[in-house]
Design a protein around this motif. Structure first.
Motif, PDB file in Angstrom:
ATOM      1  N   VAL A 133     -55.038 -46.162  39.000  1.00 46.67           N
ATOM      2  CA  VAL A 133     -53.631 -46.041  38.633  1.00 46.67           C
ATOM      3  C   VAL A 133     -53.498 -44.887  37.650  1.00 46.67           C
ATOM      4  O   VAL A 133     -54.221 -44.807  36.661  1.00 46.67           O
ATOM      5  CB  VAL A 133     -53.111 -47.361  38.015  1.00 46.67           C
TER       6      VAL A 133
ATOM      7  N   LYS B  43     -42.486 -37.017  42.565  1.00 40.66           N
ATOM      8  CA  LYS B  43     -41.859 -38.299  42.892  1.00 40.66           C
ATOM      9  C   LYS B  43     -41.167 -38.256  44.254  1.00 40.66           C
ATOM     10  O   LYS B  43     -41.218 -39.217  45.010  1.00 40.66           O
ATOM     11  CB  LYS B  43     -40.861 -38.688  41.805  1.00 40.66           C
TER      12      LYS B  43
ATOM     13  N   ILE C 256     -42.109 -41.997  45.154  1.00 42.46           N
ATOM     14  CA  ILE C 256     -42.385 -42.811  43.969  1.00 42.46           C
ATOM     15  C   ILE C 256     -41.049 -43.185  43.352  1.00 42.46           C
ATOM     16  O   ILE C 256     -40.181 -42.339  43.173  1.00 42.46           O
ATOM     17  CB  ILE C 256     -43.247 -42.018  42.966  1.00 42.46           C
ATOM     18  N   SER C 257     -40.907 -44.464  43.013  1.00 42.63           N
ATOM     19  CA  SER C 257     -39.666 -44.918  42.395  1.00 42.63           C
ATOM     20  C   SER C 257     -39.598 -44.437  40.948  1.00 42.63           C
ATOM     21  O   SER C 257     -40.343 -43.577  40.530  1.00 42.63           O
ATOM     22  CB  SER C 257     -39.582 -46.446  42.464  1.00 42.63           C
ATOM     23  N   SER C 258     -38.730 -45.002  40.191  1.00 39.09           N
ATOM     24  CA  SER C 258     -38.545 -44.578  38.798  1.00 39.09           C
ATOM     25  C   SER C 258     -39.740 -44.937  37.912  1.00 39.09           C
ATOM     26  O   SER C 258     -39.802 -44.530  36.774  1.00 39.09           O
ATOM     27  CB  SER C 258     -37.271 -45.199  38.236  1.00 39.09           C
ATOM     28  N   SER C 259     -40.702 -45.681  38.459  1.00 39.36           N
ATOM     29  CA  SER C 259     -41.887 -46.044  37.684  1.00 39.36           C
ATOM     30  C   SER C 259     -42.676 -44.799  37.311  1.00 39.36           C
ATOM     31  O   SER C 259     -42.704 -43.812  38.031  1.00 39.36           O
ATOM     32  CB  SER C 259     -42.776 -46.977  38.513  1.00 39.36           C
ATOM     33  N   ASP C 260     -43.338 -44.837  36.184  1.00 35.96           N
ATOM     34  CA  ASP C 260     -44.122 -43.695  35.720  1.00 35.96           C
ATOM     35  C   ASP C 260     -45.579 -43.762  36.166  1.00 35.96           C
ATOM     36  O   ASP C 260     -46.356 -42.871  35.858  1.00 35.96           O
ATOM     37  CB  ASP C 260     -44.067 -43.595  34.198  1.00 35.96           C
ATOM     38  N   TYR C 261     -45.951 -44.807  36.896  1.00 39.61           N
ATOM     39  CA  TYR C 261     -47.339 -44.952  37.302  1.00 39.61           C
ATOM     40  C   TYR C 261     -47.477 -44.861  38.810  1.00 39.61           C
ATOM     41  O   TYR C 261     -46.635 -45.329  39.568  1.00 39.61           O
ATOM     42  CB  TYR C 261     -47.903 -46.290  36.808  1.00 39.61           C
ATOM     43  N   ILE C 262     -48.587 -44.238  39.256  1.00 41.78           N
ATOM     44  CA  ILE C 262     -48.873 -44.066  40.676  1.00 41.78           C
ATOM     45  C   ILE C 262     -50.069 -44.947  41.005  1.00 41.78           C
ATOM     46  O   ILE C 262     -51.132 -44.824  40.375  1.00 41.78           O
ATOM     47  CB  ILE C 262     -49.218 -42.592  40.983  1.00 41.78           C
ATOM     48  N   ASP C 263     -49.924 -45.816  41.997  1.00 42.88           N
ATOM     49  CA  ASP C 263     -51.035 -46.687  42.374  1.00 42.88           C
ATOM     50  C   ASP C 263     -51.607 -46.321  43.741  1.00 42.88           C
ATOM     51  O   ASP C 263     -52.260 -47.116  44.388  1.00 42.88           O
ATOM     52  CB  ASP C 263     -50.597 -48.153  42.334  1.00 42.88           C
TER      53      ASP C 263
ATOM     54  N   ASN D 246     -50.835 -42.108  35.513  1.00 45.18           N
ATOM     55  CA  ASN D 246     -49.525 -41.864  34.939  1.00 45.18           C
ATOM     56  C   ASN D 246     -48.990 -40.538  35.477  1.00 45.18           C
ATOM     57  O   ASN D 246     -49.710 -39.551  35.555  1.00 45.18           O
ATOM     58  CB  ASN D 246     -49.649 -41.812  33.415  1.00 45.18           C
TER      59      ASN D 246
END
Length: 100
Positions: free
Chosen positions: A52, A76, A81-88, A54
Motif C-alpha cells: 500500500v 488518480k 483512484i477515488s479520493s483516498s490518498d492510498y493505493i492498494d 501513499n
C-alpha cells in the motif's frame, strides 16, 4: 457641499470596487496557473508497487514541486483512484510530464 461629498464617496467606492475585482481576477489566474503553464502529459509509465502506497509519496518521488498537483490528478484519473490518498494496487501507471 453635500453633492461634492456624495461624488467623492462614489469615486472612493468605485476605486475600492475596481481594486477588489482586480485582486479577485489575479487570484483566479494564480489558482489556475497550471492550465497555462505549458505542462503536458506526454506518456504514462507502468511501475510496480510493493505494498500500500501513499499518493503523495509517489508524487514526491516522481514529480517536482511545480507539477505535483498535475501529477496527482493524472495518477488518480488514469488508475481510477477515488479520493483516498492510498493505493492498494500492485501496478500503477504514472504520468510522465513535460514542460513546454
Amino acid at each position: 457641499m453635500v453633492k461634492v461629498i456624495a461624488m467623492n464617496i462614489k469615486k472612493i467606492l468605485m476605486v475600492i470596487l475596481v481594486i477588489a475585482v482586480s485582486i479577485l481576477v489575479l487570484i483566479a489566474f494564480y489558482s489556475s496557473r497550471h492550465k497555462f503553464s505549458g505542462v503536458d502529459t506526454i506518456r504514462y509509465m507502468k511501475i510496480s508497487l510493493s505494498g500500500v502506497t501513499n499518493v503523495q509519496e509517489l508524487a514526491e518521488k516522481y514529480s517536482d514541486s511545480e507539477t505535483k498537483e498535475i501529477f496527482v490528478s493524472g495518477l488518480k484519473k488514469v488508475n481510477e483512484i477515488s479520493s483516498s490518498d492510498y493505493i492498494d494496487k500492485k501496478t500503477v501507471f504514472i504520468p510522465v510530464l513535460e514542460s513546454n
